[in-house]
Structures are given as C-alpha cells and as structure tokens.
Design a protein around this motif. Structure first.
Motif, mmCIF file in Angstrom:
data_model
loop_
_atom_site.group_PDB
_atom_site.id
_atom_site.type_symbol
_atom_site.label_atom_id
_atom_site.label_comp_id
_atom_site.label_asym_id
_atom_site.label_seq_id
_atom_site.Cartn_x
_atom_site.Cartn_y
_atom_site.Cartn_z
ATOM 1 N N GLY A 88 108.524 56.102 16.102
ATOM 2 C CA GLY A 88 108.904 56.202 17.502
ATOM 3 C C GLY A 88 108.887 57.629 18.018
ATOM 4 N N TYR A 89 108.944 58.587 17.100
ATOM 5 C CA TYR A 89 108.934 59.993 17.480
ATOM 6 C C TYR A 89 107.573 60.655 17.267
ATOM 7 C CZ TYR A 89 113.936 59.261 17.229
ATOM 8 O OH TYR A 89 115.201 58.777 17.412
ATOM 9 N N THR A 90 106.786 60.127 16.356
ATOM 10 C CA THR A 90 105.522 60.792 16.006
ATOM 11 C C THR A 90 104.315 60.223 16.741
ATOM 12 O OG1 THR A 90 105.203 59.322 14.115
ATOM 13 C CG2 THR A 90 106.341 61.411 13.715
ATOM 14 N N TRP A 91 104.509 59.277 17.644
ATOM 15 C CA TRP A 91 103.355 58.677 18.304
ATOM 16 C C TRP A 91 102.515 59.671 19.106
ATOM 17 C CZ3 TRP A 91 102.821 58.921 23.492
ATOM 18 C CH2 TRP A 91 103.976 59.135 24.248
ATOM 19 N N PRO A 92 103.050 60.791 19.620
ATOM 20 C CA PRO A 92 102.165 61.730 20.320
ATOM 21 C C PRO A 92 101.110 62.371 19.411
ATOM 22 C CG PRO A 92 104.424 62.083 21.027
ATOM 23 C CD PRO A 92 104.470 61.146 19.865
ATOM 24 N N ILE A 93 101.255 62.246 18.107
ATOM 25 C CA ILE A 93 100.261 62.784 17.187
ATOM 26 C C ILE A 93 98.916 62.070 17.383
ATOM 27 C CG2 ILE A 93 99.700 63.184 14.746
ATOM 28 C CD1 ILE A 93 101.971 64.914 15.821
ATOM 29 N N TYR A 94 98.933 60.842 17.882
ATOM 30 C CA TYR A 94 97.682 60.153 18.184
ATOM 31 C C TYR A 94 96.880 60.936 19.229
ATOM 32 C CZ TYR A 94 99.611 56.155 15.685
ATOM 33 O OH TYR A 94 100.139 55.340 14.731
ATOM 34 N N LEU A 95 97.570 61.506 20.220
ATOM 35 C CA LEU A 95 96.897 62.339 21.217
ATOM 36 C C LEU A 95 96.378 63.624 20.582
ATOM 37 C CD1 LEU A 95 99.437 61.981 24.179
ATOM 38 C CD2 LEU A 95 97.273 60.781 23.865
ATOM 39 N N VAL A 96 97.186 64.193 19.680
ATOM 40 C CA VAL A 96 96.777 65.412 18.984
ATOM 41 C C VAL A 96 95.533 65.154 18.146
ATOM 42 C CG1 VAL A 96 97.479 67.109 17.234
ATOM 43 C CG2 VAL A 96 99.103 66.383 18.978
ATOM 44 N N ALA A 97 95.438 63.971 17.544
ATOM 45 C CA ALA A 97 94.282 63.644 16.705
ATOM 46 C C ALA A 97 92.990 63.713 17.521
ATOM 47 C CB ALA A 97 94.445 62.258 16.085
ATOM 48 N N VAL A 98 93.007 63.145 18.712
ATOM 49 C CA VAL A 98 91.817 63.186 19.561
ATOM 50 C C VAL A 98 91.535 64.626 19.996
ATOM 51 C CG1 VAL A 98 90.787 62.366 21.713
ATOM 52 C CG2 VAL A 98 92.177 60.815 20.322
ATOM 53 N N ALA A 99 92.597 65.379 20.306
ATOM 54 C CA ALA A 99 92.414 66.773 20.707
ATOM 55 C C ALA A 99 91.809 67.596 19.570
ATOM 56 C CB ALA A 99 93.744 67.373 21.149
ATOM 57 N N VAL A 100 92.217 67.337 18.335
ATOM 58 C CA VAL A 100 91.668 68.067 17.187
ATOM 59 C C VAL A 100 90.188 67.734 17.013
ATOM 60 C CG1 VAL A 100 91.732 68.235 14.656
ATOM 61 C CG2 VAL A 100 93.839 68.408 15.970
ATOM 62 N N GLY A 101 89.836 66.461 17.122
ATOM 63 C CA GLY A 101 88.430 66.081 17.013
ATOM 64 C C GLY A 101 87.577 66.743 18.085
ATOM 65 N N LEU A 102 88.066 66.756 19.311
ATOM 66 C CA LEU A 102 87.324 67.402 20.395
ATOM 67 C C LEU A 102 87.276 68.920 20.218
ATOM 68 C CD1 LEU A 102 88.556 65.348 23.478
ATOM 69 C CD2 LEU A 102 86.325 65.240 22.350
ATOM 70 N N PHE A 103 88.361 69.495 19.681
ATOM 71 C CA PHE A 103 88.366 70.936 19.437
ATOM 72 C C PHE A 103 87.323 71.323 18.390
ATOM 73 C CE2 PHE A 103 89.895 74.717 17.162
ATOM 74 C CZ PHE A 103 89.875 75.625 18.219
ATOM 75 N N GLU A 104 87.188 70.508 17.360
ATOM 76 C CA GLU A 104 86.149 70.781 16.361
ATOM 77 C C GLU A 104 84.762 70.694 16.993
ATOM 78 O OE1 GLU A 104 86.501 68.406 12.859
ATOM 79 O OE2 GLU A 104 88.429 69.269 12.312
ATOM 80 N N LEU A 105 84.568 69.737 17.888
ATOM 81 C CA LEU A 105 83.295 69.638 18.600
ATOM 82 C C LEU A 105 83.056 70.886 19.430
ATOM 83 C CD1 LEU A 105 80.787 68.046 19.515
ATOM 84 C CD2 LEU A 105 82.229 67.014 21.287
ATOM 85 N N TRP A 106 84.095 71.359 20.120
ATOM 86 C CA TRP A 106 83.972 72.563 20.927
ATOM 87 C C TRP A 106 83.665 73.771 20.044
ATOM 88 C CZ3 TRP A 106 86.980 77.052 20.845
ATOM 89 C CH2 TRP A 106 86.708 77.970 21.856
ATOM 90 N N LEU A 107 84.368 73.883 18.924
ATOM 91 C CA LEU A 107 84.244 75.040 18.058
ATOM 92 C C LEU A 107 82.864 75.155 17.428
ATOM 93 C CD1 LEU A 107 85.971 77.384 16.942
ATOM 94 C CD2 LEU A 107 86.543 75.911 15.013
ATOM 95 N N PHE A 108 82.312 74.026 16.981
ATOM 96 C CA PHE A 108 81.038 74.062 16.263
ATOM 97 C C PHE A 108 79.856 73.559 17.094
ATOM 98 C CE2 PHE A 108 84.208 73.799 12.874
ATOM 99 C CZ PHE A 108 83.818 74.889 12.101
ATOM 100 N N GLY A 109 80.121 73.069 18.302
ATOM 101 C CA GLY A 109 79.048 72.450 19.070
ATOM 102 C C GLY A 109 78.554 73.221 20.264
ATOM 103 N N GLY A 110 78.869 74.481 20.373
ATOM 104 C CA GLY A 110 78.323 75.257 21.474
ATOM 105 C C GLY A 110 79.362 75.838 22.414
ATOM 106 N N ARG A 111 80.605 75.518 22.207
ATOM 107 C CA ARG A 111 81.719 76.080 22.984
ATOM 108 C C ARG A 111 81.532 75.921 24.486
ATOM 109 N NH1 ARG A 111 84.592 80.669 19.583
ATOM 110 N NH2 ARG A 111 84.075 79.864 17.552
#
Length: 166
Positions: A88-111
């Motif tokens: 009930g407290y950790t559910w925002p980590i699901y949003l963080v998971a998507v943000a991390v995936g997109l951040f990796e795309l940004w970091l290695f995919g052309g920024r």
C-alpha cells in the motif's frame, strides 16, 4: 542460428521443470521467494542484448522494458520478503519503474529533450505519492495553494514583461 534455438530450448526446459516441480509441491516455498528472479534475468537479457549490439542507438528501445523489469524485480523481491505488507505504500515504485526505463532510453538513445518530459512527470508523481504515503496528511489537498503561488510568481515574479505587453 542453431545455437540460438538450443539456448531458447534450454530456457524453456528450465522454466518447464520449475513449473512442474512447483505443481508437485517440491519447490513451493522456494518459488514464492524466487519468482522475481525471472524478471531480473529477463531484464538482464534486455540489457545484454543492447550492449552486445554495440550499444547501437537504434537498439536503445531494448532498455525500456529492461529498466522497467529491473525495478519491478527489485520491488517484487522486497514485497515477497515482507509478505506484501508494504504494498500500500510502495505502489508509486511502479511509476518509477517506467521512469527508469525511459531514462535509460534517453541516456543511451540520443538524449532527446522531449523524452525528459514523461520522465520528470512520472518521477514527480511518484515522489508526491511516496511523500503522501509516508505522512498521514493528504498532500494533494494543497494543490490550490500551489496554483496561487504559481499565479503570484507569474504576476509579480522576475522577468515580468507587463510593460512590454501593453
């Protein structure tokens, strides 16, 4: 190509054996704590696939599911270890998971700058909801105050071009 088929075959045999042993009840307790490892291994597979391709920017899309599954595997491992008492407290980590995936795309995919917008929105929302979960008050009840502050800044803030607008 034959080695690739053999690798997939061994993987399918291993998964089939795990599920068979779990069905019989041999690895019931082990399975409840180890199933997030499957997500971790798949995540590692996405990352390895990207880096084995020579870290090609066109293949950076592999990092999105890789990053999401990596964060989710860590979250699910924590949840299994704590009996899902904190879900009930950790559910925002699901949003963080998507943000991390997109951040990796940004970091290695052309920024590309436009990709930072959903990253910051998801991260900000996750932060707000985590803070709300940590404290008993509803932080979202203060959104009208936030509108007033932003409005005052726009009216009286530095860089006001009110004389030039007329």
């Amino acid at each position: 190509m034959k080695n690739g088929k053999a690798g997939y075959g061994i993987f399918l045999i291993a998964i089939g054996l795990l599920f068979s042993l779990q069905t019989v009840g041999i690895i019931d307790e082990f399975w409840s704590f180890s199933w997030p490892l499957i997500l971790l291994f798949v995540s590692i597979g996405f990352h390895v696939g990207f880096f084995l391709s020579g870290a090609n920017k066109q293949k950076a899309g592999l990092l999105v599911p890789g990053g999401i599954l990596f964060v989710l595997s860590l979250l699910f491992t924590f949840e299994e270890m704590t009996g899902w008492n904190y879900s009930g407290y950790t559910w925002p980590i699901y949003l963080v998971a998507v943000a991390v995936g997109l951040f990796e795309l940004w970091l290695f995919g052309g920024r590309e700058f436009g990709l930072l917008i959903p990253i910051f929105i998801l991260s900000g929302l996750a932060f707000v909801f985590m803070i709300q979960n940590m404290f008993s008050f509803n932080i979202l009840s203060f959104w009208p105050l936030l509108l007033i502050i932003v409005g005052l800044f726009l009216v009286f803030g530095r860089g006001s071009n009110s004389a030039k607008d007329v």
